[in-house]
Scaffold this motif. Structure first.
Motif, short mmCIF file in Angstrom:
data_model
loop_
_atom_site.label_atom_id
_atom_site.label_comp_id
_atom_site.label_asym_id
_atom_site.label_seq_id
_atom_site.Cartn_x
_atom_site.Cartn_y
_atom_site.Cartn_z
N GLN A 295 0.83 -1.21 0.00
CA GLN A 295 0.00 0.00 0.00
C GLN A 295 0.86 1.26 0.00
OE1 GLN A 295 -2.63 -0.66 3.27
NE2 GLN A 295 -4.37 -1.05 1.94
N SER A 356 -10.05 3.25 2.96
CA SER A 356 -10.97 3.79 1.95
C SER A 356 -10.24 4.81 1.09
CB SER A 356 -12.23 4.38 2.60
OG SER A 356 -11.89 5.50 3.39
N SER A 358 -7.12 4.71 0.04
CA SER A 358 -6.38 4.01 -1.02
C SER A 358 -7.33 3.53 -2.11
CB SER A 358 -5.65 2.79 -0.46
OG SER A 358 -4.77 3.20 0.53
N ASN A 359 -8.48 2.99 -1.67
CA ASN A 359 -9.45 2.49 -2.66
C ASN A 359 -10.00 3.62 -3.51
OD1 ASN A 359 -9.85 -0.44 -2.43
ND2 ASN A 359 -10.18 0.07 -0.30
N ARG A 362 -7.40 4.85 -6.02
CA ARG A 362 -7.27 3.94 -7.16
C ARG A 362 -8.45 4.11 -8.11
NH1 ARG A 362 -8.51 -1.82 -5.57
NH2 ARG A 362 -10.54 -0.78 -5.47
N ASN A 363 -9.65 4.14 -7.53
CA ASN A 363 -10.85 4.21 -8.38
C ASN A 363 -10.89 5.51 -9.17
OD1 ASN A 363 -11.35 1.86 -7.10
ND2 ASN A 363 -13.03 2.61 -5.82
N ASN A 506 -17.35 2.95 -6.92
CA ASN A 506 -16.84 1.95 -5.98
C ASN A 506 -16.45 0.70 -6.78
OD1 ASN A 506 -16.39 0.79 -3.50
ND2 ASN A 506 -18.56 0.45 -3.04
#
Ligand code: CAO
Length: 570
Positions: A295, A356, A358-359, A362-363, A506
């Motif tokens: 990460q 969240s 990091s997610n 990326r998204n 998401n």
């Protein structure tokens, strides 16, 4: 000198496995038992060793190939004597000693931890989860703790990772329930039969477990290859046979060299992000690469850290092959000494915020977002909702606008199935189920619980479930199952305010609906301005999957349903 073929040995119950790493290349001199490649199923990964010493002549497999027992891995130039010995090995190999070494065996490959009931109450039972039979591994160290007290554990969920000098293995739980206490910590040395955890299980589950106190409770554990968990001693050698013909296969291979020290779950995560593990320095025990290392690397690349960009650019093929395309050519993140300008305070980000974040990052970077804004006239719907809530005041069963939005979204997903999909390479996976997630604001950050099978539930039930999930979210008690399996997400800021915003999709979903506060507005009805309650809608969609016309139709259809909910019945 003779040429022999090295085959995939008996790898237990794994029918077909994927080649994820090549550890040798043509021209390499290899020794008996040296690992040639790493293969992985969805349950475990293992290294395939060589049954002979020699010089690699030709690799017959490449990354992502599927192989099984008997598949030819490579051809090897060996001394005549050893080839002669090798010739009859087809018959002998069952007893030969070389082994497929598991890099890490994950839940179904390792026997599930054995469980015994310890104490009971009327409705729950405390289950003692023991270290199961882990083959030849003795005195293994706990190198990762994957759960904590208070977590809701599923059967086969990995509890810890242990490591010997030969391999590492995740130890799964044989029981589902609430983790009351973990009896081991990082650095502990454990053996078969040691007490691992106390799990509070519902009585019926405990009753089943009680019937098989000393044996692995999960059926998969029995089916899983004991040879895989204890492979170094039990798996037979790779089969070798003399090949008279010249090999013709010419795979285009880029061997990756030595295996980076990381568990399969970390490897999988790194592959998903396109992070080249070989370039990371692990901060875990014995230089092991952890999830945090991956990460951190990914974050620093995203933030434009020039050092890591250079590292990534060394392996463009790896990035391209993974299809993830990290390595943005951005400026480094500004380093500012804020104290020069005034007083500051430093605060650690919460765990939820870090995950969240990091997610979301990326998204945001990887999905080409487009947002359509629209308005829905919810005057009648809100009147109906208020009327119902008044009627049900005594029972306390309150229905929410978000429940109507969930139901309306299901209808729109049914009409526009490409929205109920996920991208998988060049294919679109169209889902026939309707699980709708909703963003929930909690003191620790944003979480996204899921209403499962929303198409089969009524508004009252959806409202009730949402209330329960939102409470669990605020109390920090959502389990992984509560947040999995979503098809489409709604982010409602309606209770707070605002007009429109850009919600971040998401992944791997392909769209998300953002909703803001409804307001009374004058709407022209052809003759006069009428006061109508208008709900602002913001639909973000993935332009790789959906195009603008379809998105506009989706929003318009949603608006029609919200304006007249009878359309849901059509
Ligand atoms: N317009 C006007 N009022 C609205 C509304 C809307 N679109 N949506 C809700 N309201 C009203 C409700 O009716 C309620 O009023 P009453 O108490 O008088 O009935 C009030 O606002 C509070 O609603 P709520 O937000 O508590 O409840 P909810 O069902 O609308 O939402 C939940 C529940 C969990 C989604 C919400 O609490 C929440 O966490 N929202 C934030 C989501 C978020 O952070 N999104 C951003 C993600 S990107 O960072």
């Amino acid at each position: 000198m003779a040429t022999i073929e090295i085959q995939v040995p008996d790898i237990g119950d794994f029918d077909e496995v994927t080649v994820i790493e090549l550890l040798v290349k043509p021209g390499d001199s290899i020794t008996v038992d040296q690992s040639l490649l790493t293969v992985e199923s969805d349950k475990a990964s293992m290294e395939i060793p060589s049954s002979h010493a020699g010089v690699v002549k030709e690799l017959r497999v490449k990354l992502d190939d599927k192989v099984k027992q008997g598949s030819i891995v490579l051809t090897l130039d060996v001394e005549e004597d050893s080839a002669a010995v090798a010739a009859p090995t087809a018959a002998e190999t069952q007893a030969a000693p070389a082994a497929a070494t598991p890099a890490v065996a994950t839940p179904a490959a390792a026997p599930a931890a054995a469980a015994t009931p310890a104490a009971t109450s009327a409705t729950t039972q405390i289950i003692e989860v023991m270290v199961p039979d882990i083959g030849d591994f003795k005195d293994v160290s706990v190198i990762e703790v994957l759960v904590k007290a208070g977590d809701t554990i599923k059967v086969e969920q990995s509890l810890i990772t242990v490591e010997s000098d030969k391999a590492s293995m995740e130890i799964p739980s044989s029981s589902a329930g609430l983790l009351k206490e973990l009896k081991v910590k990082l650095g502990d040395v454990i053996n078969i039969g040691d007490l691992l955890a106390l799990i509070e299980a519902a009585a019926p589950v405990a009753a089943v477990v009680a019937a098989t106190p000393a044996a692995p409770a999960a059926p998969e554990a029995k089916a899983a290859p004991a040879a895989t968990a204890s492979a170094p001693a039990a798996a037979p050698a790779a089969k070798a046979s003399v090949s008279a013909s010249e090999p013709v296969h010419n795979p285009n291979i880029a061997p990756t060299g030595s295996l980076p020290h990381a568990s399969p779950s970390v490897r999988k995560f790194a592959r998903e992000l396109g992070v080249p593990l070989a370039e990371l320095t692990g901060k875990g025990p014995k230089g092991r690469i952890t999830l945090d290392d991956v990460q951190a690397f990914s974050k620093s690349v995203m933030a434009g850290d020039t050092r890591t960009q250079a590292q990534v650019s060394k392996t463009p093929a790896a990035s391209a092959a993974s299809g993830n395309g990290v390595g943005l050519d951005l400026l480094a993140w500004p380093k500012v000494d804020f104290t020069k300008f005034g007083e500051v305070e430093r605060k650690d980000m919460s765990r939820i915020k870090k995950i969240s974040g990091s997610n979301l990052h990326r998204n945001w970077v990887m999905i080409p977002h487009v947002v359509n804004h629209d308005d829905a006239d919810i005057t009648e719907l809100e009147n109906f909702r208020l009327m119902m809530n008044k009627e049900n005041e005594k029972s306390g069963a309150k229905i929410t606008m978000l429940a109507f939005l969930i139901k309306a979204s299901v209808a729109a997903l049914k009409k526009f199935p490409d929205f109920n999909a996920s991208l998988d390479g060049d294919q679109l996976v169209l889902k026939k189920y309707f699980n709708i997630a909703f963003a929930a604001d909690t003191p620790n950050g944003l979480v996204v619980p899921v209403i499962k099978d929303a198409d089969k539930k009524g508004i009252v039930q959806i409202s009730a479930e949402m209330g329960e999930l939102a409470k669990k979210a605020r109390d920090g008690k959502l389990g992984p199952a509560d947040m999995q399996g979503a098809c489409f997400t709604i982010s409602s800021l309606g209770g707070i305010g605002g007009r429109y915003f850009t919600p971040i999709i998401n992944a791997p979903e392909v769209a998300i609906l953002g909703v803001c506060k409804s307001q009374m507005q004058p709407v022209w009805d052809g003759k006069a301005f009428e006061p109508r309650l208008i709900l602002p809608l913001s639909l973000s969609w993935d332009h790789r999957v959906i195009d603008g016309a379809m998105a506009a139709r989706f929003n318009a259809y949603l608006g029609q349903i919200l304006a007249d909910f009878r359309r849901v019945l059509l």
